[in-house]
Scaffold this active site. Structure first.
Site, PDB file in Angstrom:
ATOM      1  CD  GLU A  54      20.783  51.153  -4.638  1.00 21.41           C
ATOM      2  OE1 GLU A  54      20.199  51.961  -5.364  1.00 21.41           O
ATOM      3  OE2 GLU A  54      21.495  50.222  -5.081  1.00 21.41           O
ATOM      4  CG  HIS A 317      10.993  43.061  -5.503  1.00 16.05           C
ATOM      5  ND1 HIS A 317      10.048  42.240  -6.060  1.00 16.05           N
ATOM      6  CD2 HIS A 317      10.645  43.186  -4.206  1.00 16.05           C
ATOM      7  CE1 HIS A 317       9.176  41.878  -5.141  1.00 16.05           C
ATOM      8  NE2 HIS A 317       9.513  42.436  -4.007  1.00 16.05           N
ATOM      9  CG  ASN A 320      16.733  48.553  -3.522  1.00 13.01           C
ATOM     10  OD1 ASN A 320      17.869  48.491  -3.061  1.00 13.01           O
ATOM     11  ND2 ASN A 320      16.249  49.608  -4.131  1.00 13.01           N
ATOM     12  CE  LYS A 490      -8.121  47.177 -35.544  1.00 15.85           C
ATOM     13  NZ  LYS A 490      -8.142  47.515 -36.965  1.00 15.85           N
TER      14      LYS A 490
HETATM   15  C1  LIG Z   1      23.281  43.280 -11.836  1.00 14.83           C
HETATM   16  C2  LIG Z   1      22.295  43.336 -10.710  1.00 14.83           C
HETATM   17  C3  LIG Z   1      22.692  43.763  -9.452  1.00 14.83           C
HETATM   18  C4  LIG Z   1      21.767  43.802  -8.398  1.00 14.83           C
HETATM   19  N1  LIG Z   1      22.182  44.150  -7.151  1.00 14.83           N
HETATM   20  C5  LIG Z   1      21.300  44.146  -6.120  1.00 14.83           C
HETATM   21  C6  LIG Z   1      21.730  44.444  -4.806  1.00 14.83           C
HETATM   22  O1  LIG Z   1      22.905  44.690  -4.584  1.00 14.83           O
HETATM   23  N2  LIG Z   1      20.813  44.448  -3.808  1.00 14.83           N
HETATM   24  C7  LIG Z   1      19.487  44.179  -4.037  1.00 14.83           C
HETATM   25  O2  LIG Z   1      18.689  44.224  -3.103  1.00 14.83           O
HETATM   26  N3  LIG Z   1      19.060  43.871  -5.288  1.00 14.83           N
HETATM   27  C8  LIG Z   1      19.918  43.853  -6.330  1.00 14.83           C
HETATM   28  N4  LIG Z   1      19.504  43.558  -7.586  1.00 14.83           N
HETATM   29  C9  LIG Z   1      18.076  43.380  -7.829  1.00 14.83           C
HETATM   30  C10 LIG Z   1      17.615  41.987  -7.452  1.00 14.83           C
HETATM   31  O3  LIG Z   1      18.510  41.046  -7.965  1.00 14.83           O
HETATM   32  C11 LIG Z   1      16.206  41.743  -8.009  1.00 14.83           C
HETATM   33  O4  LIG Z   1      15.331  42.781  -7.657  1.00 14.83           O
HETATM   34  C12 LIG Z   1      15.664  40.428  -7.447  1.00 14.83           C
HETATM   35  O5  LIG Z   1      16.605  39.394  -7.631  1.00 14.83           O
HETATM   36  C13 LIG Z   1      14.358  40.059  -8.097  1.00 14.83           C
HETATM   37  O6  LIG Z   1      14.024  38.778  -7.665  1.00 14.83           O
HETATM   38  P1  LIG Z   1      12.818  37.978  -8.316  1.00 14.83           P
HETATM   39  O7  LIG Z   1      12.717  36.686  -7.587  1.00 14.83           O
HETATM   40  O8  LIG Z   1      11.616  38.862  -8.376  1.00 14.83           O
HETATM   41  O9  LIG Z   1      13.257  37.770  -9.841  1.00 14.83           O
HETATM   42  P2  LIG Z   1      14.360  36.830 -10.433  1.00 14.83           P
HETATM   43  O10 LIG Z   1      15.473  36.641  -9.491  1.00 14.83           O
HETATM   44  O11 LIG Z   1      14.715  37.350 -11.786  1.00 14.83           O
HETATM   45  O12 LIG Z   1      13.641  35.440 -10.558  1.00 14.83           O
HETATM   46  C14 LIG Z   1      12.585  35.236 -11.448  1.00 14.83           C
HETATM   47  C15 LIG Z   1      12.529  33.748 -11.741  1.00 14.83           C
HETATM   48  O13 LIG Z   1      11.320  33.489 -12.430  1.00 14.83           O
HETATM   49  C16 LIG Z   1      11.578  32.558 -13.464  1.00 14.83           C
HETATM   50  N5  LIG Z   1      10.590  32.756 -14.507  1.00 14.83           N
HETATM   51  C17 LIG Z   1      10.373  33.864 -15.257  1.00 14.83           C
HETATM   52  N6  LIG Z   1       9.348  33.655 -16.103  1.00 14.83           N
HETATM   53  C18 LIG Z   1       8.914  32.403 -15.873  1.00 14.83           C
HETATM   54  C19 LIG Z   1       7.891  31.615 -16.453  1.00 14.83           C
HETATM   55  N7  LIG Z   1       7.107  32.076 -17.429  1.00 14.83           N
HETATM   56  N8  LIG Z   1       7.735  30.342 -16.010  1.00 14.83           N
HETATM   57  C20 LIG Z   1       8.521  29.850 -15.009  1.00 14.83           C
HETATM   58  N9  LIG Z   1       9.497  30.581 -14.428  1.00 14.83           N
HETATM   59  C21 LIG Z   1       9.691  31.819 -14.864  1.00 14.83           C
HETATM   60  C22 LIG Z   1      12.986  32.911 -13.946  1.00 14.83           C
HETATM   61  O14 LIG Z   1      13.579  31.810 -14.618  1.00 14.83           O
HETATM   62  C23 LIG Z   1      13.661  33.259 -12.634  1.00 14.83           C
HETATM   63  O15 LIG Z   1      14.232  32.104 -12.086  1.00 14.83           O
HETATM   64  C24 LIG Z   1      20.416  43.458  -8.642  1.00 14.83           C
HETATM   65  C25 LIG Z   1      20.034  42.994  -9.893  1.00 14.83           C
HETATM   66  C26 LIG Z   1      20.969  42.918 -10.917  1.00 14.83           C
HETATM   67  C27 LIG Z   1      20.539  42.393 -12.260  1.00 14.83           C
HETATM   68  C1  LIG Z   2      -5.564  49.814 -40.324  1.00 10.51           C
HETATM   69  C2  LIG Z   2      -6.733  49.182 -39.698  1.00 10.51           C
HETATM   70  O1  LIG Z   2      -6.648  48.572 -38.674  1.00 10.51           O
HETATM   71  C3  LIG Z   2      -7.998  49.279 -40.420  1.00 10.51           C
HETATM   72  O2  LIG Z   2      -8.389  47.987 -40.693  1.00 10.51           O
HETATM   73  C4  LIG Z   2      -8.969  50.008 -39.581  1.00 10.51           C
HETATM   74  O3  LIG Z   2     -10.047  49.246 -39.347  1.00 10.51           O
HETATM   75  C5  LIG Z   2      -9.220  51.380 -40.058  1.00 10.51           C
HETATM   76  O4  LIG Z   2     -10.269  51.502 -40.960  1.00 10.51           O
HETATM   77  P1  LIG Z   2     -10.335  52.752 -41.981  1.00 10.51           P
HETATM   78  O5  LIG Z   2      -9.266  52.514 -42.983  1.00 10.51           O
HETATM   79  O6  LIG Z   2     -11.719  52.705 -42.547  1.00 10.51           O
HETATM   80  O7  LIG Z   2     -10.070  53.986 -41.157  1.00 10.51           O
END
Ligand SMILES: Cc1cc2nc3c(=O)[nH]c(=O)nc-3n(C[C@H](O)[C@H](O)[C@H](O)COP(=O)(O)OP(=O)(O)OC[C@H]3O[C@@H](n4cnc5c(N)ncnc54)[C@H](O)[C@@H]3O)c2cc1C
Ligand SMILES: CC(=O)[C@@H](O)[C@H](O)COP(=O)(O)O
EC number: 2.8.1.10
Length: 648
Positions: A54, A317, A320, A490
């Site tokens: 990389e 991440h 990677n 806002k």
């Molecule tokens: C095409 C591609 C190729 C890659 N190749 C490599 C490689 O070769 N080598 C390498 O090291 N890395 C590689 N990566 C990068 C690597 O895949 C990511 O950096 C890593 O998988 C991130 O892991 P993560 O667990 O942080 O996120 P993710 O694997 O995306 O997992 C996040 C999880 O959180 C869940 N989630 C999100 N929001 C919420 C929520 N509000 N509530 C509940 N759950 C939620 C999602 O459903 C998901 O399951 C690649 C990535 C891609 C897309």
């Molecule tokens: C656009 C906006 O958010 C307005 O509500 C803001 O408070 C600006 O006020 P004036 O128009 O007096 O500059």
């Protein structure tokens, strides 16, 4: 309410699962809440363990990657032992190939002839490369399956198919999580939700889409496929799995959350792969897919403690994450259990994006600064030093002037005036855009939202409930315009039509709720220092005291209270509304305001574009004057020229 847990991990991709397993092995009680295993980047990845291929330059990131690669064999063995499942770990080495000979070559360089000894049938454009024997691969899909199984076998409470909808905070602590499965509480929370993290907190993580394909390799009479090492070429790589699949990756697209493989994406992917290794053009395609890498502005992960005492971050991440899983798990588990931040984590803390940090700023391209020439110099660009940028919720802005988008005679005038003002934050009334109110049709298309940060506002809302609903629509509106990670709102709760004065109680109630839902809330308030403090305490990212009623042009009528708010606030203070002239704009900035929001004075000027420019200059002038420090005020005169040596 679900029972109180010791530790909850949000996100069950490789990072969340690896942390959960590590914590559980060290005796903690852990719950993982995760939405969808298939959508995770961990499922989509190629699984390369490739710090050298990389070309990560010597840096903290390289140190982290090398440490993780070193941990890998032992780590996967542990998971395989716990589950009896194979992870496809294979330290097969990576052949890095180039089409142009680098200008300086060391003795690790392999020329075209030598490289053929490592791999035959390479594309004719390949002029040479390097062999990295210590880089390798893991089958990330198998690994994640094994990690899930390990977590279950160890007794981690793995709750899948559940979405965390909001992180509820109070007094800089996470209180609970609102989820699609009810409310969860824990002592410590770990956010590991990959690309989606910015939907829960104002964190600068954004999706970088990658399209992928898999082919089936042929085998010879000895069952040997033609590729056994990873080929890593320009913008493409070929990863031969031990089961005969060949993984081809990957495009890198900033297209927000657009799902699906596209003809253009696949064509690019396959033609690059054929250029690198032509024989694959006849091999059968088995699968195509895509995923979202969790990108950050400086392409480094975000690891460690956060502004909430009991919330740890483990995300961003980027390319990677598969490689970095073992080291992330180990460092984060140490942090949770021993409370110590390993020095390896220092470069990856989230506060590098916060106001006082000078490294790796998140730069948002500002609209063109007014080209005002004084003595042959562009005063604005010279005078605003990089360290004096406005920072809101970790995001940096070059201009301290926010502008409105209403009341202009036409959209062209609006656009010209905003550009002339240098403003790079423009507020837009969500309701008026939604209802296409006069002056708001075509507004979304009129500005270049790749350069301007949208500040959706809840104008027209009379109650907290209405404002909350409209804020949610605002977030969707920003997403539609390509600002996926824009969670700014806002907040205006204005029941009074005559003076347009905000309702302090409704504003506080709505702010509390919106903060819990992960919004970066910028509330419009009367200049009330106690209310400003309460809003800061509930987690608002600015306060926006009014100078005088909206659209009145009366100027700064409450300077004393604004000064108290400025003195007491730890968050930026934006003086909003009522400013009528550049001198009033400058005055507010001289008081120490962090920023201004001006609409009517620009839109209703006889020459809005010139007034926009004047307001931009006044904002800069006032800021500079504030930073320069004004002279003391004296009761009596003191002559400017020396009195000694005067004639007669
Ligand atoms: C095409 C591609 C190729 C890659 N190749 C490599 C490689 O070769 N080598 C390498 O090291 N890395 C590689 N990566 C990068 C690597 O895949 C990511 O950096 C890593 O998988 C991130 O892991 P993560 O667990 O942080 O996120 P993710 O694997 O995306 O997992 C996040 C999880 O959180 C869940 N989630 C999100 N929001 C919420 C929520 N509000 N509530 C509940 N759950 C939620 C999602 O459903 C998901 O399951 C690649 C990535 C891609 C897309
Ligand atoms: C656009 C906006 O958010 C307005 O509500 C803001 O408070 C600006 O006020 P004036 O128009 O007096 O500059």
């Amino acid at each position: 309410m679900n029972a109180t847990n010791e530790i909850i991990v949000i996100g069950g991709g490789i990072i969340g699962l690896a942390i959960a397993v590590d914590l559980k092995l060290r005796g903690s009680s852990v719950t993982v809440l995760s939405r969808d295993f298939q959508q995770a980047a961990s499922h989509a990845a190629a699984g390369m363990l490739a710090p050298y291929a990389e070309k990560i330059p010597p840096s903290s990131l390289l140190d982290l990657c090398l440490k993780s690669r070193w941990l890998y064999p032992e780590w996967v063995r542990k998971i395989e032992d716990l589950t009896g499942l194979d992870t496809g770990y294979h330290p097969c080495g990576i052949l890095s190939l180039v089409y142009e000979k680098p200008s300086s070559l060391d003795d690790t360089w392999l020329d075209q002839e030598s490289i053929k000894l490592y791999q035959s049938d390479l594309g004719l454009d390949v002029v040479g490369g390097w062999w990295y024997p210590d880089d390798g691969q893991v089958d990330n899909r198998k690994l994640v399956i094994a990690l899930r199984q390990a977590a279950i076998n160890l007794g981690v409470d793995l709750v899948e198919g559940v979405t965390v909808k909001a992180i509820q905070q109070q007094q800089h602590k996470v209180k609970s999580l609102l989820t699609s499965n009810g409310e969860y509480e824990a002592q410590t929370y770990i956010l590991a939700s990959g690309s989606w993290a910015s939907q829960l907190l104002p964190i600068p993580v954004h999706p970088i889409k990658g399209q992928m394909a898999a082919l089936r390799m042929p085998i010879d009479s000895d069952n040997i496929p033609p590729l056994q090492r990873i080929l890593f070429g320009p913008q493409t790589y070929l990863v031969p799995r031990q089961d005969g699949r060949l993984i081809i990756g990957a495009t890198s697209e900033k297209v927000g959350w657009k799902t699906g493989n596209t003809p253009d994406g696949l064509q690019t992917l396959l033609s690059r792969a054929i250029q690198l290794y032509p024989p694959l053009k006849d091999w059968p395609i088995e699968e195509t897919w895509w995923g979202f890498r969790p990108g950050t502005p400086d392409e480094l992960p975000i690891l460690g403690t956060s502004s909430c005492d009991n919330l740890i971050l483990a995300l961003g991440h980027y390319r990677n994450g598969i490689l970095l899983a073992p080291v992330t798990a180990s460092l984060i588990a140490n942090l949770v259990l021993q409370g110590k931040t390993d020095p390896l984590l220092n470069q990856f803390r989230d506060f590098r994006f916060s106001p006082k940090s000078s490294t790796n700023p998140i730069m948002l391209n500002s609209a063109a600064m007014p080209l005002t020439i004084f003595n042959g110099k562009n005063t604005q660009s010279e005078l605003i030093t990089p360290s004096d940028e406005l920072v809101i919720a970790g995001r940096k802005f070059r201009s301290r002037l926010m502008t409105g988008s209403g009341k202009y005679a036409n959209l062209d005038l609006m656009r010209q005036s905003i550009i002339a003002s240098g403003s790079c934050i423009v507020t837009v009334a969500v309701r008026r855009v939604q209802t296409k109110a006069p002056g708001h049709e075509g507004l979304a298309e009129a500005l270049d939202w790749s350069k301007i940060w949208m500040l959706p506002n809840t104008a027209g809302c009379q109650t907290a409930d209405e404002a909350i609903r409209v804020a949610r629509l605002g977030r969707e509106m920003a997403k539609l315009l390509g600002q996926e990670d824009n969670n700014f709102i806002k907040l205006e709760v204005i029941p009074d039509a005559k003076y347009l004065l905000p309702d302090p109680i409704g504003t506080l109630q709505a702010a509390e709720q919106l903060v819990k839902e992960g919004f970066a809330v910028l509330p419009y308030i009367n200049a009330d220092p106690l209310l400003a403090k309460r809003l800061e305490e509930v987690g608002c990212v600015t306060v926006m005291p009014l100078g005088s009623p909206i659209g009145s042009g009366q100027g700064i009528k409450n300077a004393a209270n604004i000064a108290i708010i400025i003195e007491e606030s730890k968050i930026p203070v934006v003086v909003d509304a009522g400013i009528g002239t550049p001198s009033e704009a400058s005055y507010a900035m001289e008081l120490g305001a962090d920023a201004l929001l001006i609409n009517s004075a620009i839109a209703l000027a006889q020459n809005p574009s010139a007034m926009g420019q004047a307001m931009g200059m006044a904002t800069v002038a006032g800021r500079l004057a504030y930073l320069a420090g004004r002279m003391p005020i004296k009761h009596y005169a003191s002559a400017s020229s020396p009195l000694t040596g005067t004639i007669g």
